[in-house]
Design a protein around this motif. Sequence first.
Motif, PDB file in Angstrom:
ATOM      1  N   GLY A 182       0.811  -1.193   0.000  1.00 45.65           N
ATOM      2  CA  GLY A 182       0.000   0.000   0.000  1.00 45.65           C
ATOM      3  C   GLY A 182       0.855   1.259   0.000  1.00 45.65           C
ATOM      4  O   GLY A 182       2.088   1.216   0.060  1.00 45.65           O
ATOM      5  N   LEU A 183       0.195   2.412  -0.040  1.00 44.58           N
ATOM      6  CA  LEU A 183       0.885   3.691  -0.028  1.00 44.58           C
ATOM      7  C   LEU A 183       1.490   3.943   1.350  1.00 44.58           C
ATOM      8  O   LEU A 183       0.832   3.748   2.370  1.00 44.58           O
ATOM      9  N   GLN A 184       2.735   4.374   1.382  1.00 46.40           N
ATOM     10  CA  GLN A 184       3.425   4.660   2.629  1.00 46.40           C
ATOM     11  C   GLN A 184       3.836   6.131   2.671  1.00 46.40           C
ATOM     12  O   GLN A 184       4.273   6.685   1.672  1.00 46.40           O
ATOM     13  N   VAL A 185       3.670   6.749   3.858  1.00 46.95           N
ATOM     14  CA  VAL A 185       4.023   8.149   4.069  1.00 46.95           C
ATOM     15  C   VAL A 185       5.057   8.221   5.182  1.00 46.95           C
ATOM     16  O   VAL A 185       4.866   7.655   6.269  1.00 46.95           O
ATOM     17  N   GLY A 186       6.169   8.914   4.959  1.00 45.48           N
ATOM     18  CA  GLY A 186       7.214   9.047   5.974  1.00 45.48           C
ATOM     19  C   GLY A 186       7.356  10.495   6.433  1.00 45.48           C
ATOM     20  O   GLY A 186       7.147  11.435   5.666  1.00 45.48           O
ATOM     21  N   LEU A 187       7.714  10.726   7.725  1.00 43.61           N
ATOM     22  CA  LEU A 187       7.937  12.047   8.307  1.00 43.61           C
ATOM     23  C   LEU A 187       9.354  12.116   8.844  1.00 43.61           C
ATOM     24  O   LEU A 187       9.890  11.135   9.362  1.00 43.61           O
ATOM     25  N   SER A 188       9.974  13.286   8.747  1.00 50.74           N
ATOM     26  CA  SER A 188      11.334  13.458   9.261  1.00 50.74           C
ATOM     27  C   SER A 188      11.524  14.905   9.674  1.00 50.74           C
ATOM     28  O   SER A 188      10.833  15.805   9.190  1.00 50.74           O
ATOM     29  N   ASP A 189      12.496  15.147  10.608  1.00 50.13           N
ATOM     30  CA  ASP A 189      12.819  16.504  11.055  1.00 50.13           C
ATOM     31  C   ASP A 189      13.588  17.227   9.960  1.00 50.13           C
ATOM     32  O   ASP A 189      14.296  16.625   9.147  1.00 50.13           O
TER      33      ASP A 189
END
Length: 219
Positions: A182-189
Amino acid sequence: MIHEIDEALRRLVKEEALPSSGVEVVFEAPTKEWAARRNAPTVNVYLYDIREDLRRRSRGLINEYDEQGRVVQRIAPPRYIKLSYLVTAWTQRPEDEHRLLSALLLGFIRFDAVPATLLTGSVAAIGLPVPMTVALPPPEDRAFADVWSALGGELKPSLDVVVSTPLHSGQVVAAGPPVREGLQVGLSDISDEEAATDVAGHHVEDAARPAMRRRAAGR
């Protein structure tokens, strides 16, 4: 493909139009030399024109699926090719030729398409109808007198039988592999320098940096 339609028309003449008549069915050009060699009642089915039936052309692609229901490839829809035949009867007497033409007309006109039971090979494998017309007026760019002139013979009563047969174009487009995740979303500083630049690429004053950090963190 053409020889398969030839055989279907041969069977249509011998089994439907003229059953048990013993009349020979040939596909040679009815030239003067051929007519001079003829010595038995004959039906000549001469293929004189081949062109695409543009009215039946379809656009887009057709999906092909495997046993799991996944698209494995996409193919172009079949093209339709018009095969035009000049059907004539040859005997010793014009009256007998007219009787044969009458029987041929009645035999052909009963069908809007070549009977599926007469189709073989690649045409039968496609599984689509094979439309057929008989005794329609010729197109404006073609006259039967021109055909007879090209053959070097005299004008003779005939039936114009046109068969539109489907033909695989061979155009295949490979399908990509199926999606397994499925679609994956990543977050980072982000660094202070990155936070100090707005979306348009402009420098942001120090007082606006905390707000920029909050907005960047929320993306």
